[in-house]
Design a protein around this motif. Structure first.
Motif, PDB file in Angstrom:
ATOM      1  N   GLY A  75      29.256  70.323 -22.785  1.00  0.00           N
ATOM      2  CA  GLY A  75      28.645  69.130 -23.337  1.00  0.00           C
ATOM      3  C   GLY A  75      27.212  68.897 -22.887  1.00  0.00           C
ATOM      4  N   PRO A  76      26.583  67.816 -23.402  1.00  0.00           N
ATOM      5  CA  PRO A  76      25.156  67.573 -23.153  1.00  0.00           C
ATOM      6  C   PRO A  76      24.808  67.302 -21.693  1.00  0.00           C
ATOM      7  CG  PRO A  76      26.164  65.699 -24.271  1.00  0.00           C
ATOM      8  CD  PRO A  76      27.174  66.799 -24.310  1.00  0.00           C
ATOM      9  N   GLY A  77      25.677  66.605 -20.971  1.00  0.00           N
ATOM     10  CA  GLY A  77      25.388  66.332 -19.560  1.00  0.00           C
ATOM     11  C   GLY A  77      25.289  67.606 -18.747  1.00  0.00           C
ATOM     12  N   ALA A  78      26.190  68.549 -19.015  1.00  0.00           N
ATOM     13  CA  ALA A  78      26.161  69.829 -18.315  1.00  0.00           C
ATOM     14  C   ALA A  78      24.909  70.624 -18.679  1.00  0.00           C
ATOM     15  CB  ALA A  78      27.411  70.636 -18.651  1.00  0.00           C
ATOM     16  N   ALA A  79      24.464  70.499 -19.929  1.00  0.00           N
ATOM     17  CA  ALA A  79      23.238  71.191 -20.338  1.00  0.00           C
ATOM     18  C   ALA A  79      22.049  70.703 -19.527  1.00  0.00           C
ATOM     19  CB  ALA A  79      22.992  70.960 -21.832  1.00  0.00           C
ATOM     20  N   VAL A  80      21.960  69.400 -19.346  1.00  0.00           N
ATOM     21  CA  VAL A  80      20.852  68.840 -18.569  1.00  0.00           C
ATOM     22  C   VAL A  80      20.946  69.270 -17.112  1.00  0.00           C
ATOM     23  CG1 VAL A  80      19.766  66.705 -17.764  1.00  0.00           C
ATOM     24  CG2 VAL A  80      20.611  66.865 -20.117  1.00  0.00           C
ATOM     25  N   LEU A  81      22.147  69.164 -16.540  1.00  0.00           N
ATOM     26  CA  LEU A  81      22.307  69.477 -15.119  1.00  0.00           C
ATOM     27  C   LEU A  81      22.048  70.955 -14.842  1.00  0.00           C
ATOM     28  CD1 LEU A  81      22.992  68.522 -12.304  1.00  0.00           C
ATOM     29  CD2 LEU A  81      25.435  68.825 -12.832  1.00  0.00           C
ATOM     30  N   SER A  82      22.540  71.839 -15.694  1.00  0.00           N
ATOM     31  CA  SER A  82      22.341  73.270 -15.455  1.00  0.00           C
ATOM     32  C   SER A  82      20.861  73.639 -15.539  1.00  0.00           C
ATOM     33  CB  SER A  82      23.151  74.096 -16.456  1.00  0.00           C
ATOM     34  OG  SER A  82      22.687  73.886 -17.782  1.00  0.00           O
ATOM     35  N   SER A  83      20.153  73.084 -16.523  1.00  0.00           N
ATOM     36  CA  SER A  83      18.722  73.389 -16.633  1.00  0.00           C
ATOM     37  C   SER A  83      17.953  72.820 -15.447  1.00  0.00           C
ATOM     38  CB  SER A  83      18.161  72.836 -17.946  1.00  0.00           C
ATOM     39  OG  SER A  83      18.258  71.427 -17.997  1.00  0.00           O
ATOM     40  N   PHE A  84      18.358  71.639 -14.972  1.00  0.00           N
ATOM     41  CA  PHE A  84      17.701  71.057 -13.802  1.00  0.00           C
ATOM     42  C   PHE A  84      17.885  71.951 -12.583  1.00  0.00           C
ATOM     43  CE2 PHE A  84      17.739  68.642  -9.893  1.00  0.00           C
ATOM     44  CZ  PHE A  84      16.587  67.872  -9.982  1.00  0.00           C
ATOM     45  N   LEU A  85      19.112  72.426 -12.362  1.00  0.00           N
ATOM     46  CA  LEU A  85      19.380  73.245 -11.180  1.00  0.00           C
ATOM     47  C   LEU A  85      18.548  74.523 -11.202  1.00  0.00           C
ATOM     48  CD1 LEU A  85      23.261  72.852 -10.863  1.00  0.00           C
ATOM     49  CD2 LEU A  85      21.472  71.665  -9.579  1.00  0.00           C
ATOM     50  N   TRP A  86      18.439  75.143 -12.375  1.00  0.00           N
ATOM     51  CA  TRP A  86      17.610  76.351 -12.456  1.00  0.00           C
ATOM     52  C   TRP A  86      16.141  76.018 -12.226  1.00  0.00           C
ATOM     53  CZ3 TRP A  86      18.113  81.539 -12.580  1.00  0.00           C
ATOM     54  CH2 TRP A  86      16.985  82.282 -12.930  1.00  0.00           C
ATOM     55  N   CYS A  87      15.662  74.993 -12.881  1.00  0.00           N
ATOM     56  CA  CYS A  87      14.232  74.683 -12.850  1.00  0.00           C
ATOM     57  C   CYS A  87      13.758  74.173 -11.501  1.00  0.00           C
ATOM     58  CB  CYS A  87      13.899  73.649 -13.927  1.00  0.00           C
ATOM     59  SG  CYS A  87      14.019  74.279 -15.620  1.00  0.00           S
ATOM     60  N   MET A  88      14.646  73.585 -10.698  1.00  0.00           N
ATOM     61  CA  MET A  88      14.228  72.941  -9.463  1.00  0.00           C
ATOM     62  C   MET A  88      14.740  73.623  -8.194  1.00  0.00           C
ATOM     63  SD  MET A  88      12.351  70.724 -10.734  1.00  0.00           S
ATOM     64  CE  MET A  88      12.135  70.260 -12.447  1.00  0.00           C
ATOM     65  N   THR A  89      15.356  74.760  -8.311  1.00  0.00           N
ATOM     66  CA  THR A  89      15.801  75.486  -7.120  1.00  0.00           C
ATOM     67  C   THR A  89      14.613  76.222  -6.504  1.00  0.00           C
ATOM     68  OG1 THR A  89      18.066  75.762  -7.917  1.00  0.00           O
ATOM     69  CG2 THR A  89      17.290  77.348  -6.282  1.00  0.00           C
ATOM     70  N   PRO A  90      14.358  76.064  -5.215  1.00  0.00           N
ATOM     71  CA  PRO A  90      13.183  76.685  -4.601  1.00  0.00           C
ATOM     72  C   PRO A  90      13.081  78.191  -4.815  1.00  0.00           C
ATOM     73  CG  PRO A  90      14.092  75.042  -3.120  1.00  0.00           C
ATOM     74  CD  PRO A  90      15.056  75.152  -4.270  1.00  0.00           C
ATOM     75  N   ASP A  91      14.185  78.911  -4.672  1.00  0.00           N
ATOM     76  CA  ASP A  91      14.139  80.365  -4.876  1.00  0.00           C
ATOM     77  C   ASP A  91      13.730  80.718  -6.302  1.00  0.00           C
ATOM     78  OD1 ASP A  91      14.483  81.668  -2.505  1.00  0.00           O
ATOM     79  OD2 ASP A  91      16.661  81.765  -2.626  1.00  0.00           O
ATOM     80  N   ILE A  92      14.128  79.901  -7.267  1.00  0.00           N
ATOM     81  CA  ILE A  92      13.756  80.168  -8.655  1.00  0.00           C
ATOM     82  C   ILE A  92      12.277  79.859  -8.870  1.00  0.00           C
ATOM     83  CG2 ILE A  92      14.248  79.641 -11.059  1.00  0.00           C
ATOM     84  CD1 ILE A  92      16.500  81.062  -9.481  1.00  0.00           C
ATOM     85  N   LEU A  93      11.808  78.746  -8.330  1.00  0.00           N
ATOM     86  CA  LEU A  93      10.385  78.426  -8.434  1.00  0.00           C
ATOM     87  C   LEU A  93       9.533  79.505  -7.762  1.00  0.00           C
ATOM     88  CD1 LEU A  93      10.483  74.591  -7.757  1.00  0.00           C
ATOM     89  CD2 LEU A  93       9.610  75.690  -9.831  1.00  0.00           C
ATOM     90  N   ALA A  94      10.034  80.073  -6.681  1.00  0.00           N
ATOM     91  CA  ALA A  94       9.284  81.105  -5.966  1.00  0.00           C
ATOM     92  C   ALA A  94       9.279  82.417  -6.727  1.00  0.00           C
ATOM     93  CB  ALA A  94       9.873  81.298  -4.567  1.00  0.00           C
TER      94      ALA A  94
END
Length: 593
Positions: A149-168
């Motif tokens: 559902g939509p809530g999971a879509a938002v949360l999953s994208s947030f986790l990817w976009c804001m994880t330090p290792d991913i930003l690095a």
């Protein structure tokens, strides 16, 4: 199979309507993407060329300009070739080197040939990886929407976009972040085909499998994993469309052909169908495969550079590598290395979300009927971690990046729990996300490569747990240059864990030697402080190897300053220098023993 299973086999048009019907979720995902792009670009501008980028980027330019792929074949060409496209369009120069020059010579000449434009070209190349990272977030949000559902879509994208290792690592020209996208596309295509077997998803499955092999050699382990996930999604699933066994077998064969064709086209068909016995393998694994293969004249349906690249990687993996963990060294690796890297370098909010999701699933009768789905999401996480832990190439948490999308998809279910659209689970997830944005992202920006969570002691204590690409990959050299200029330091002693010659960024320095150490400012990369043996660059561009603890004397003193958590600065007095010189012979004798 999922709470939104009625959408799983729907058309692309129906999927677009889902997003149109949930404009708030679409807007929030868009905000995550925008913030990620801005933060990642700032990281790309801040970081000096890192250890592996020093070779990757010039090799990509050479690959693209010449159409040949033997330059630094340790990695497949796709990520670096994509990164080279904007450089070639901008008129980058490769420099004048011989055809048989090694990768170090090519990289050094690339720096010289591009002069003051060098760092701008590095940043420009990194924008391609940032774009791939954004695509990963979009694919993940799309799949989470279909599953939960939509809530999971938002949360999953947030986790990817804001994880330090991913930003690095999502802002560096390496294969780690692109491999995460490749694995995600492999498993999503398998999921699509398992639910609705036909030629179109089979085509996408073959393209995803083949493209993944052009990104990172270790993605080959994703093929049997994906096949296992296909079986879990396919069998005993009421939502899976019926299909005959022969039809499915034919589609899998079609996907295999597309996979092979993709790999060969990625290398421009160079060296395809070369006899197996014509390869001069260096690794024991590939030698054994060649010698035991029943058909010595068998023509390998893969590009020669692809096969030799796998051999090159296997040869390196068969060598001993000094691995550091929690103050200890090992040449065989640590069984719990990647468990601890995840424990130390993952924000506590993500760890808590995973635990809460697991608890929620245990007490949810609806989710208990979706056990195969949970297995499919967690299987790549555990098996990729297990496979990585079995090797001696334990060089950083970045090797786990391909497992991150699946872990984030699993944790995103937290936003789908409960009967109300914004109840207790969603509020808790939002609170954790907001706190993570501050404690793990904004508080440390742009120093995400050296991020460690609070229980690990933060970035300041990270070097006591992990080194190398976990904290120090040569990224802070430009910041050191700013510090030296600002404080008018004229006699810098520098031991830098990076491949670019520091004089190329304007740093005048000498390499400190314990036996002849002099007072003054000493800048030592934390990887060397903790004792790692490695190659070091001299001011004239030369290379020489340093032994274990060659700069371990720095642990005798408290640093005056830390540059981005990866370079420590010491202002040593005459007495301090004399103390190091007097201890050096004993240290050398102990080292030789």
């Amino acid at each position: 199979m999922s709470a939104h299973g009625d959408h799983n086999s729907g058309s692309a048009a129906s999927h677009r309507r889902l997003w149109k019907d949930h404009k708030t979720a679409a807007g929030l995902v868009g905000c995550c993407l925008l913030v990620h792009a801005v933060l990642a670009f700032q990281v790309a501008c801040y970081n000096c060329v890192t250890h592996d980028e020093f070779w990757h980027i010039p090799a990509g330019v050479w690959n693209l300009k010449t159409g040949r792929f033997h330059y630094d074949n340790l990695n497949p060409p796709m990520p670096r070739v994509l990164a080279a496209i904007p450089l070639v369009l901008s008129g980058v120069s490769t420099g004048d080197v011989a055809e048989d020059a090694d990768k170090e010579t090519r990289a050094d000449e690339f720096v010289v040939a591009n002069g003051d434009r060098y760092h701008r070209y590095i940043v420009l190349a990194r924008t391609t990886t940032i774009a791939l990272s954004l695509i990963t977030a979009v694919v993940m949000a799309s799949w989470a929407f279909e599953l939960f559902g939509p809530g999971a879509a938002v949360l999953s994208s947030f986790l990817w976009c804001m994880t330090p290792d991913i930003l690095a690592h999502g802002s560096l020209v390496t294969s780690d972040a692109p491999a995460a996208l490749s694995m995600l596309l492999m498993f999503r295509s398998v999921w699509k085909h398992a639910l609705a077997p036909n030629m179109r998803p089979a085509l996408w499955m073959g393209l995803a499998f083949g493209t993944a092999q052009l990104v990172k050699f270790t993605c080959i382990v994703g093929i049997p994993l994906a096949c296992g996930v296909w079986c879990l999604f396919r069998f005993r699933n009421a939502q899976a469309a019926p299909a005959k066994g022969k039809t499915i077998a034919g589609q899998w064969l079609f996907a295999a052909v597309i996979c092979l064709l993709t790999i060969n086209l990625g290398y421009l068909l160079q060296g395809t169908l070369r006899p197996l016995n014509s390869f001069q393998f260096q690794s024991q694994a590939m030698q054994s495969l060649r010698d035991s293969f029943p058909l010595p004249n068998f023509r390998v349906p893969l590009p020669a550079d692809f096969v030799e690249g796998i051999d090159h990687q296997r040869s390196i993996m068969e060598q001993q590598h000094p691995i550091y963990l929690d103050g200890l060294w090992s040449f065989s690796g640590f069984p719990d290395y990647y468990i601890k890297t995840w424990w130390y370098k993952t924000p506590h909010q993500i760890q808590l979300l995973c635990v809460l999701t697991l608890i929620g699933l245990m007490f949810s009768s609806q989710r208990s009927r979706e056990l195969p789905l949970q297995i499919c999401l967690l299987l790549p996480v555990f098996l990729l971690g297990f496979i990585a832990s079995r090797t001696s190439m334990q060089l950083g948490n970045r090797y786990l990046l391909p497992a991150f999308p699946f872990l984030f998809l699993f944790a995103s279910q937290m936003a789908s729990f409960g009967r109300r659209p914004f109840g207790g689970p969603q509020i808790l997830a939002a609170v954790l996300a907001i706190s993570m944005l501050w404690t793990a992202v904004l508080k440390n920006h742009p120093l995400h490569l050296s991020y460690f969570n609070e229980l690990a002691g933060g970035p300041e204590q990270g070097r006591f747990h992990l080194i190398d690409s976990n904290i120090d990959w040569g990224q802070d050299l430009l910041a050191l240059k700013e510090f030296v200029d600002r404080n008018q330091i004229t006699d810098l002693k520098l031991a830098y864990f990076g491949m670019i010659v520091p004089t190329r960024v304007g740093l005048k320095f000498t390499v400190p030697v314990a036996e002849t150490l002099q007072p003054g400012w000493h800048a030592i990369s934390v990887t060397f402080v903790q004792g790692k043996p490695h190659t070091i660059r001299e001011p004239d561009g030369g290379y020489h190897s340093v032994d274990f603890n060659a700069f371990g004397w720095a642990r005798m003193f408290r640093p005056k300053q830390a540059i981005g958590h990866s370079i420590l600065l010491y202002d040593l007095s005459a007495a301090d220098a004399a103390r190091v010189r007097s201890a050096a012979p004993a240290a050398r004798e102990h080292q030789s023993q």
